[in-house]
Design a protein around this motif. Structure first.
Motif, PDB file in Angstrom:
ATOM      1  N   TYR A 285      20.501  52.969  73.159  1.00  0.00           N
ATOM      2  CA  TYR A 285      20.316  54.161  72.334  1.00  0.00           C
ATOM      3  C   TYR A 285      20.886  53.933  70.934  1.00  0.00           C
ATOM      4  O   TYR A 285      22.003  53.445  70.777  1.00  0.00           O
ATOM      5  CB  TYR A 285      20.999  55.349  73.001  1.00  0.00           C
ATOM      6  CG  TYR A 285      20.886  56.630  72.215  1.00  0.00           C
ATOM      7  CD1 TYR A 285      19.637  57.205  71.978  1.00  0.00           C
ATOM      8  CD2 TYR A 285      22.015  57.260  71.713  1.00  0.00           C
ATOM      9  CE1 TYR A 285      19.524  58.378  71.257  1.00  0.00           C
ATOM     10  CE2 TYR A 285      21.910  58.435  70.995  1.00  0.00           C
ATOM     11  CZ  TYR A 285      20.662  58.996  70.766  1.00  0.00           C
ATOM     12  OH  TYR A 285      20.541  60.147  70.049  1.00  0.00           O
ATOM     13  N   SER A 286      20.082  54.290  69.925  1.00  0.00           N
ATOM     14  CA  SER A 286      20.487  54.023  68.542  1.00  0.00           C
ATOM     15  C   SER A 286      20.387  55.259  67.655  1.00  0.00           C
ATOM     16  O   SER A 286      20.287  55.147  66.436  1.00  0.00           O
ATOM     17  CB  SER A 286      19.621  52.905  67.954  1.00  0.00           C
ATOM     18  OG  SER A 286      18.247  53.276  67.955  1.00  0.00           O
ATOM     19  N   GLY A 287      20.403  56.446  68.281  1.00  0.00           N
ATOM     20  CA  GLY A 287      20.294  57.679  67.508  1.00  0.00           C
ATOM     21  C   GLY A 287      21.494  57.915  66.619  1.00  0.00           C
ATOM     22  O   GLY A 287      22.514  57.200  66.687  1.00  0.00           O
TER      23      GLY A 287
ATOM     24  N   GLY B 140      27.454  53.384  69.150  1.00  0.00           N
ATOM     25  CA  GLY B 140      27.331  51.999  68.704  1.00  0.00           C
ATOM     26  C   GLY B 140      27.861  51.002  69.719  1.00  0.00           C
ATOM     27  O   GLY B 140      27.846  49.787  69.476  1.00  0.00           O
ATOM     28  N   LEU B 141      28.316  51.498  70.870  1.00  0.00           N
ATOM     29  CA  LEU B 141      28.888  50.619  71.885  1.00  0.00           C
ATOM     30  C   LEU B 141      27.875  50.154  72.923  1.00  0.00           C
ATOM     31  O   LEU B 141      28.176  49.291  73.753  1.00  0.00           O
ATOM     32  CB  LEU B 141      30.045  51.338  72.594  1.00  0.00           C
ATOM     33  CG  LEU B 141      31.219  51.759  71.701  1.00  0.00           C
ATOM     34  CD1 LEU B 141      32.239  52.544  72.505  1.00  0.00           C
ATOM     35  CD2 LEU B 141      31.856  50.538  71.050  1.00  0.00           C
ATOM     36  N   GLY B 142      26.679  50.755  72.907  1.00  0.00           N
ATOM     37  CA  GLY B 142      25.662  50.337  73.858  1.00  0.00           C
ATOM     38  C   GLY B 142      25.191  48.928  73.579  1.00  0.00           C
ATOM     39  O   GLY B 142      25.085  48.505  72.428  1.00  0.00           O
TER      40      GLY B 142
END
Length: 339
Positions: free
Chosen positions: A141-143, A148-150
């Protein structure tokens, strides 16, 4: 033509027993489903633990109910536990269930399906960590609210098969074409062998053309209700509430896929009447409005000779797996003997 069994939602103990009978009869597969009650996976796992060889299919697992990763992990787990017997049937359900039950936007079902199948296959292949950025799914996920840890991950377990067959339940023309284009099989409901060449075959051929032809082993797995009885009229009457529910009550006026299917089959007036009665709460009137001819087209009803004749029609139309919606053990034994 192979034979499968579709299990119902009610009385799990009864359906597990019927699945065991289907295996004794040499059936190819047993299938579970879900709407907004019992889920498709729990009964299938139970059936898998009580059987040894029959294939275990979902018809269907609802895409709005699970992330693609959850579905892939579930399939991998069941495939490991069952020794590689799983058949994954997927479907979008409809707006009524997607939004009213799962709280998911209906969105763009064709795009959702294409992305979903691609993600599931990527996970099961285990060739690379999962990364997908599409219209419906953004993984990792980059929403704007992402931590930012994904990071891309790979399935931990090693399923016995990277190529678990994926089926799509589809009714509308574009969805049927998509099933031919990206899936390993198609799960039509209320299938009419007499009308198939006009109502669905052109869409399938369109989809096959996009993938360079029909793949070997591609499965047309039609769901067909069956009532074995010497009294044909009584057998029809037993199935009419099912047809009235789908044609009349599965969806809103103007947004009911099964109603549209009945219209394409030539029953436009009856479909309108059934829906009018059903949505107004007059269920008995809706049931009474279901034409005998429609029941005869999409089901197996009657005695041995009548069912044998209809089985021939389904076979000749190109059905490769006949998935029976049945409650009678004797109906399973009859069809096993006839095919």
């Amino acid at each position: 033509m192979r034979v499968g069994l579709q299990l119902g939602y009610d009385d799990p103990a009864f359906w597990v027993g019927l699945a065991e009978e289907a295996e004794r009869c040499g059936f190819h597969s047993v299938w579970t489903s879900e709407a907004y009650g019992s889920d498709a996976v729990s009964p299938l796992a139970w059936v898998g633990s009580r059987t040894t060889s029959i294939r275990l299919g979902t018809a269907i697992m609802q895409m709005p109910a699970r992330s693609p990763a959850t579905t892939a992990a579930t399939v991998a787990t069941l495939d490991l536990l069952s020794g590689g017997r799983v058949l994954l049937g997927l479907g979008t359900s409809g707006p009524q269930v997607a939004e009213g039950w799962h709280g998911q936007a209906w969105g763009k079902p064709l795009t959702r399906t294409r992305e979903y199948v691609d993600i599931v296959r990527t996970i099961l292949r285990r060739e690379e960590p999962l990364e997908h950025h599409g219209v419906h799914y953004d993984i990792p996920y980059s929403g704007s609210d992402a931590t930012g840890l994904g990071k891309p991950l790979k399935l931990i377990v090693h399923p016995p098969r990277a190529d678990v067959p994926i089926y799509l339940a589809a009714i509308g023309p574009k969805n049927v074409a998509l099933a031919a284009e990206i899936a390993d099989g198609w799960l039509p409901i209320f299938f009419s062998p007499e009308r198939f060449s006009q109502t669905h075959l052109p869409m399938l051929e369109e989809g096959f053309a996009k993938r360079g032809g029909r793949p070997e082993g591609w499965d047309l797995a039609a769901h067909v209700p069956i009532v074995f009885s010497d009294d044909v009229s009584a057998a029809r009457d037993f199935l009419k509430p099912l047809l009235a529910l789908y044609v009349g009550g599965m969806g809103a006026k103007g947004q009911n896929f099964y109603n549209r299917l009945a219209q394409r089959y030539g029953y436009a007036d009856a479909a309108a009447t059934i829906q009018e009665h059903y949505l107004a709460g007059r269920k008995n009137d809706a049931i009474a409005a279901v034409p005998d001819a429609l029941v005869d087209e999409v089901s197996l009803v009657g005695d041995r000779d009548r069912i044998a004749d209809r089985l021939a029609a389904f076979r000749e139309s190109g059905v490769t797996t006949l998935v029976l919606q049945a409650r009678q053990p004797e109906a399973l034994r009859l069809v096993a003997d006839l095919v």
